[in-house]
Enzyme design. Structure first.
Site, PDB file in Angstrom:
ATOM      1  N   ARG A  12      53.443  28.087  14.826  1.00 13.50           N
ATOM      2  CA  ARG A  12      54.351  28.325  15.945  1.00 13.50           C
ATOM      3  C   ARG A  12      55.706  27.709  15.656  1.00 13.50           C
ATOM      4  NH1 ARG A  12      49.012  26.586  18.925  1.00 13.50           N
ATOM      5  NH2 ARG A  12      48.818  25.865  16.786  1.00 13.50           N
ATOM      6  N   ARG A 120      35.767  41.604  32.744  1.00 18.40           N
ATOM      7  CA  ARG A 120      36.983  42.207  33.297  1.00 18.40           C
ATOM      8  C   ARG A 120      38.236  41.532  32.738  1.00 18.40           C
ATOM      9  NH1 ARG A 120      36.867  41.106  39.659  1.00 18.40           N
ATOM     10  NH2 ARG A 120      38.750  42.401  39.515  1.00 18.40           N
ATOM     11  N   ASP A 136      39.411  45.044  42.363  1.00 19.71           N
ATOM     12  CA  ASP A 136      38.006  45.244  42.677  1.00 19.71           C
ATOM     13  C   ASP A 136      37.826  46.685  43.119  1.00 19.71           C
ATOM     14  OD1 ASP A 136      37.300  42.674  42.070  1.00 19.71           O
ATOM     15  OD2 ASP A 136      37.374  41.950  44.146  1.00 19.71           O
ATOM     16  N   GLU A 137      36.615  47.186  42.991  1.00 13.28           N
ATOM     17  CA  GLU A 137      36.367  48.611  43.262  1.00 13.28           C
ATOM     18  C   GLU A 137      36.597  48.994  44.723  1.00 13.28           C
ATOM     19  OE1 GLU A 137      31.568  48.054  43.970  1.00 13.28           O
ATOM     20  OE2 GLU A 137      32.268  49.260  42.308  1.00 13.28           O
ATOM     21  N   ASP A 138      36.495  48.040  45.648  1.00 13.11           N
ATOM     22  CA  ASP A 138      36.623  48.352  47.071  1.00 13.11           C
ATOM     23  C   ASP A 138      37.943  47.875  47.663  1.00 13.11           C
ATOM     24  OD1 ASP A 138      36.000  45.710  46.764  1.00 13.11           O
ATOM     25  OD2 ASP A 138      34.414  45.643  48.275  1.00 13.11           O
ATOM     26  N   ASP A 225      37.796  34.718  39.494  1.00 13.57           N
ATOM     27  CA  ASP A 225      39.170  34.741  39.984  1.00 13.57           C
ATOM     28  C   ASP A 225      39.725  33.324  40.132  1.00 13.57           C
ATOM     29  OD1 ASP A 225      37.354  34.197  41.978  1.00 13.57           O
ATOM     30  OD2 ASP A 225      38.115  35.682  43.398  1.00 13.57           O
ATOM     31  N   ARG A 272      31.521  28.720  45.109  1.00 18.13           N
ATOM     32  CA  ARG A 272      32.944  28.655  44.810  1.00 18.13           C
ATOM     33  C   ARG A 272      33.475  27.219  44.930  1.00 18.13           C
ATOM     34  NH1 ARG A 272      35.065  33.684  44.273  1.00 18.13           N
ATOM     35  NH2 ARG A 272      37.185  33.308  44.981  1.00 18.13           N
TER      36      ARG A 272
END
Length: 317
Positions: A12, A120, A136-138, A225, A272
């Site tokens: 770097r 994901r 999310d799918e919904d 998340d 969580r």
């Protein structure tokens, strides 16, 4: 540091070491070009490309054309900034053939997630845009909401920019970190069920974080998340960005789809909270930063003609 001394060709440069977030968060195997990292746009006079890849996490079998994911595909694909859509298939049912999915104006591909929640966030080679829209799918959104959130993200390409907020707090009685979904003026996380971020965070998630944390996410099917928010806040030392909230979004999102079943499950919430403390222990401190900032479009909710507003359908009932 030692590797950079020994393997000079992949080391770097001094700007990466001497500019936040520092060389430890800039993985040379990802790229040697400053323009490929979200942290250097401003001091290099660069801007992210005006397109995004939508990554939709699917766990429910595809049974009908009226499911929320079909509506979501149609909404997202209509965005003028959408370059492609990737569905990460994590259902117990076999991956549906392409013919079962609707036609979209942008390329649509389905990848096998192998029933791992962390899949994901894999650095898929198909993702060629700087921006990722994680869904999310919904999730229930308007195309205007997608467009506005993306425009905001272009000004904050190193942060998570999105909709559903959450927060953390210190529980002094238990001497642990707590997690809350209460709607207040303050937040420290944006859930990745509807959020933009730079694709480099997929690489960091997969190659910087230890396998044990990713395994925890996969075993519980939860907390992915939260972990991404921890990672991004640790890198930037800044909070995420909350964008416009339609009045009915809270009610719609919490009453539709499989996700609401998780939210109503006390074990899900307890998991969580436990994850928060496991993650904080690994990082060695609490990287999440509180914020009260929310960004709305110009004239949003102002008492002027809707014709003067750029995002005309955001206030519809």
């Amino acid at each position: 540091i030692i590797k950079d001394r020994v393997f000079g060709r992949v080391s770097r440069n001094k700007l990466m070491w001497n500019t936040l977030p520092g060389g430890l968060f800039v993985l040379p195997e990802y790229s040697s070009h400053l323009a490929d990292f979200p942290f250097y746009y401003l001091n290099q006079g660069l801007s992210p490309r005006q397109e995004f890849t939508a990554v939709i996490h699917a766990v429910s079998p595809l049974l009908s054309q009226s499911q929320p994911i079909i509506k979501l595909l149609q909404v997202v694909s209509k965005s003028k900034y959408c370059s492609q859509i990737i569905i990460v298939w994590n259902s117990e049912k076999p991956t549906p053939p392409r013919s079962r999915w609707p036609e979209t104006p942008v390329p649509l591909s389905i990848v096998e997630g192998k029933r791992k929640t962390s899949s994901r966030y894999l650095p898929y080679s198909d993702i060629t845009t700087d921006a990722v829209l994680s869904l999310d799918e919904d999730t229930v959104l308007l195309t205007s909401e997608v467009n506005f959130a993306f425009v905001v993200w272009c000004s904050f390409p190193d942060r998570i920019v999105g909709y559903p907020p959450r927060s953390h707090f210190w529980d002094n009685s238990k001497q642990i970190w707590g997690y809350t979904s209460k709607w207040t003026n303050e937040f420290s996380m944006i859930l990745t069920g509807a959020a933009f971020y730079h694709r480099y965070y997929h690489h960091l998630f997969s190659h910087y974080l230890p396998a044990a944390l990713r395994s925890l996410v996969d075993q519980t099917g939860n907390c992915d998340d939260i972990l991404l928010n921890f990672l991004v806040s640790a890198v930037t030392q800044l909070p995420p960005i909350k964008v416009i909230q339609r009045k009915q979004y809270k009610e719609v999102l919490s009453t539709q789809g499989m996700k609401s079943l998780h939210w109503a499950n006390p074990d899900h919430f307890s998991q969580r909270q436990d994850c928060m403390n496991v993650f904080a222990h690994w990082f060695g401190y609490m990287p999440l930063v509180h914020s009260q900032l929310r960004l709305d479009p110009v004239l949003f909710k102002d008492q002027v003609s809707v014709l003067r507003k750029k995002y005309k359908d955001l206030e519809r009932p």
